[in-house]
Write an enzyme that holds these catalytic residues in place. Structure first.
Site, PDB file in Angstrom:
ATOM      1  N   SER A 285       0.806  -1.215   0.000  1.00 38.48           N
ATOM      2  CA  SER A 285       0.000   0.000   0.000  1.00 38.48           C
ATOM      3  C   SER A 285       0.845   1.274   0.000  1.00 38.48           C
ATOM      4  O   SER A 285       1.506   1.578  -0.986  1.00 38.48           O
ATOM      5  CB  SER A 285      -0.951  -0.043   1.202  1.00 38.48           C
ATOM      6  OG  SER A 285      -1.909   0.982   1.138  1.00 38.48           O
ATOM      7  N   ASP A 296       9.882   5.367 -10.292  1.00 41.92           N
ATOM      8  CA  ASP A 296       9.402   5.998 -11.534  1.00 41.92           C
ATOM      9  C   ASP A 296      10.192   7.255 -11.889  1.00 41.92           C
ATOM     10  O   ASP A 296      10.409   7.554 -13.068  1.00 41.92           O
ATOM     11  CB  ASP A 296       7.919   6.354 -11.410  1.00 41.92           C
ATOM     12  CG  ASP A 296       7.015   5.152 -11.626  1.00 41.92           C
ATOM     13  OD1 ASP A 296       7.540   4.035 -11.748  1.00 41.92           O
ATOM     14  OD2 ASP A 296       5.781   5.331 -11.668  1.00 41.92           O
ATOM     15  N   LYS A 310      -0.659  -4.182  -3.368  1.00 42.10           N
ATOM     16  CA  LYS A 310      -1.957  -3.618  -2.968  1.00 42.10           C
ATOM     17  C   LYS A 310      -2.064  -2.196  -3.513  1.00 42.10           C
ATOM     18  O   LYS A 310      -1.383  -1.288  -3.043  1.00 42.10           O
ATOM     19  CB  LYS A 310      -2.109  -3.598  -1.451  1.00 42.10           C
ATOM     20  CG  LYS A 310      -3.441  -2.986  -0.981  1.00 42.10           C
ATOM     21  CD  LYS A 310      -3.516  -2.929   0.536  1.00 42.10           C
ATOM     22  CE  LYS A 310      -4.832  -2.334   1.002  1.00 42.10           C
ATOM     23  NZ  LYS A 310      -4.948  -0.890   0.701  1.00 42.10           N
TER      24      LYS A 310
END
Length: 529
Positions: A285, A296, A310
């Site tokens: 999460s 990224d 998740k």
């Protein structure tokens, strides 16, 4: 009565054969009618509140694995860790041979203020005996926690003194830290371990960072292993710490939840130094939001194993009776657009068996056992490195599970609390000697050794806990067993920080992170620079 029953049955038929389109009024009426029928016509007596809760649980379970119902009595406890505090006397404890043993008093808390010390045994609470078979975690929580401002009197047995010492303590708000430890690994590399994304985590992180910078930190190891998540807003706040202004950390979107983009509004306090993030199958999460954003943006190197997977956002809704529903309202996406939520098409039971399946498939030991579809391929925003969505965050450097931990003997020693029982006993008998002989933790860390005599006593402690001793497995896990004993002794003599500082020396992920951070060439190569 027959006429009433016919009307009810006709109403149910009308609802059942209504058009397929969703009609909130009809749905509500259908549920209410069902409850009415059960309460008034069912053959046996029924517990309607319990039946209602079971119906809610069943409905939520059919939606996704993370929508959940929390009963009124459990709401405060469920929110406690993330809110970051509770009300009580401020001690960590261990139940040792049916006795409550104080492991440590929370610094600045009510117990420390009146003089409660590590090693004290709580024998009475408000004049009543507090030992024996009735004593368990629930008993301790019930009797020691309470509203701020309320009083409790503890009868303490200290050392070999036969007389009890009475302490009157006024309960207060006790902080729950989400950062258990931070320290310098070497002269330039700092380490911070975050256990959960709680309300105060950003402030805790900034303070830890400030302290480490004062000690000369230039590079950072940020440990998110085993961190199952927490508040989305906290994940955004911590992601902000590593990025420059105007960078997307995460965005969320659902069918009934408009797209919401979380862009940094300032330059982070650690946006420039070299960074390694540690993740594993327990990182979920909010941990995946932060590690995904770092990956990224090519901001740092991820080391470890594939994260949990998740990518769903739960929003809390309060119910009239004080209960709460945490309903999945949106998916979250990393800056490149990756949703790392793994499939739950086969139901919740199969979904939560995923970790066992990963172990059986050999994923914990071999990176090439992980198969990800090309359709899940994305490219990082600066270096255009390949990353994947749809099943957790894949680290840049894979680290296999350490087989030192995988013996049944080691598992049983942990599971049956042998380490804790042995170390508490050892410290009770030897704390003063340790402090005189080693003076401070750095000296202890450098010179203390778990010798053969200690290992023999440890074996006896294991036998008392009915652990079956296996010499072959012991030899495999021996070094780690010795290190863990030393670490827990350090924790019991000083504080939990020292536990992590001792085990860091044999933590293969931390050592790999040090290697990467110590080489500018290797670090830049991993980030495609």
């Amino acid at each position: 009565m027959k006429k009433i029953l016919v009307v009810i049955l006709l109403s149910i038929s009308a609802i059942a054969f209504a058009q397929n389109r969703s009609n909130p009024a009809e749905t509500t009426q259908k549920l209410a009618t069902t409850m009415y029928l059960i309460e008034n016509f069912y053959v046996d007596s029924t517990d309607m509140p319990k039946l209602t809760e079971e119906a809610i649980i069943a409905m939520l379970k059919s939606l996704d694995p993370h929508s959940a119902y929390i009963a009124p009595k459990d709401v405060e406890k469920a929110n406690e860790e993330l809110v970051g505090s509770f009300e009580g006397i401020g001690v960590t404890f261990q139940i040792l041979r049916d006795t409550i043993l104080v492991v440590s008093a929370v610094p600045g808390g009510p117990s420390e203020k009146v003089g409660i010390m590590a090693g004290d045994r709580i024998v009475t609470i408000d004049g009543e005996d507090a030992f024996g078979k009735k004593v368990n975690n629930e008993y301790v929580t019930k009797h020691l926690r309470g509203k701020k401002g309320t009083h409790v009197t503890l009868g303490i047995k200290r050392g070999e003194d036969p007389e009890l010492i009475d302490f009157e303590i006024v309960r207060d708000k006790i902080p729950l830290n989400s950062i258990n430890t931070y320290f310098m690994v070497d002269k330039k590399i700092g380490y911070i371990k975050l256990d959960k994304f709680a309300a105060q985590s950003v402030e805790e992180f900034e303070q830890a960072l400030k302290d480490l910078k004062k000690q000369g930190m230039q590079s950072l190891i940020f440990d998110l292993r085993g961190n199952s998540g927490g508040y989305l807003q906290t994940a955004f706040g911590l992601g902000n710490e590593f990025l420059g202004s105007g960078k997307t950390v995460v965005f969320t979107e659902g069918l009934k939840s408009p797209k919401q983009v979380f862009d940094t509004d300032r330059n982070g306090s650690f946006r420039d130094g070299r960074l390694v993030v540690l993740i594993d199958e327990g990182s979920a999460s909010a941990s995946e939001i932060v590690s995904g954003a770092i990956q990224d943006w090519d901001r740092g190197v991820l080391i470890g194993r594939r994260s949990f997977g998740k990518g769903l956002v739960q929003r809390p809704f309060n119910l009239p009776d004080g209960g709460q529903i945490r309903l999945t309202t949106a998916r979250y996406y990393t800056p490149t657009g990756r949703c790392i939520q793994r499939s739950y098409d086969k139901g919740s039971e199969d979904y939560f068996k995923e970790m066992t399946k990963r172990l059986e498939h050999g994923e914990y030991y071999h990176a090439d056992s992980i198969k990800l579809a090309d359709s899940l391929k994305y490219f990082t925003l600066n270096s255009h490195r390949v990353v994947y969505g749809g099943g957790g965050i894949m680290p840049d450097i894979f680290m296999p599970f350490d087989t030192t931990y995988s013996t049944k003997l080691f598992t049983d020693l942990v599971r049956k609390l042998v380490f804790n029982a042995y170390c508490i006993d050892y410290v009770l008998k030897n704390k003063e000697t340790i402090l005189v002989k080693y003076k401070d933790f750095p000296t202890f860390d450098k010179k203390f050794n778990v010798d053969d005599v200690m290992l023999e006593d440890f074996k006896k402690a294991a036998e008392q806990k009915e652990v079956k001793w296996d010499e072959e497995q012991f030899e495999r896990s021996k070094d780690w067993i010795k290190l863990r004993i030393k670490a827990i002794i350090a924790q019991d003599v000083w504080d939990i920080d020292k536990f992590y500082q001792v085990v860091a020396k044999d933590d293969k992920m931390i050592q790999q992170a040090v290697k990467v951070l110590s080489s500018k060439t290797e670090y830049n190569k991993l980030l495609g620079k």
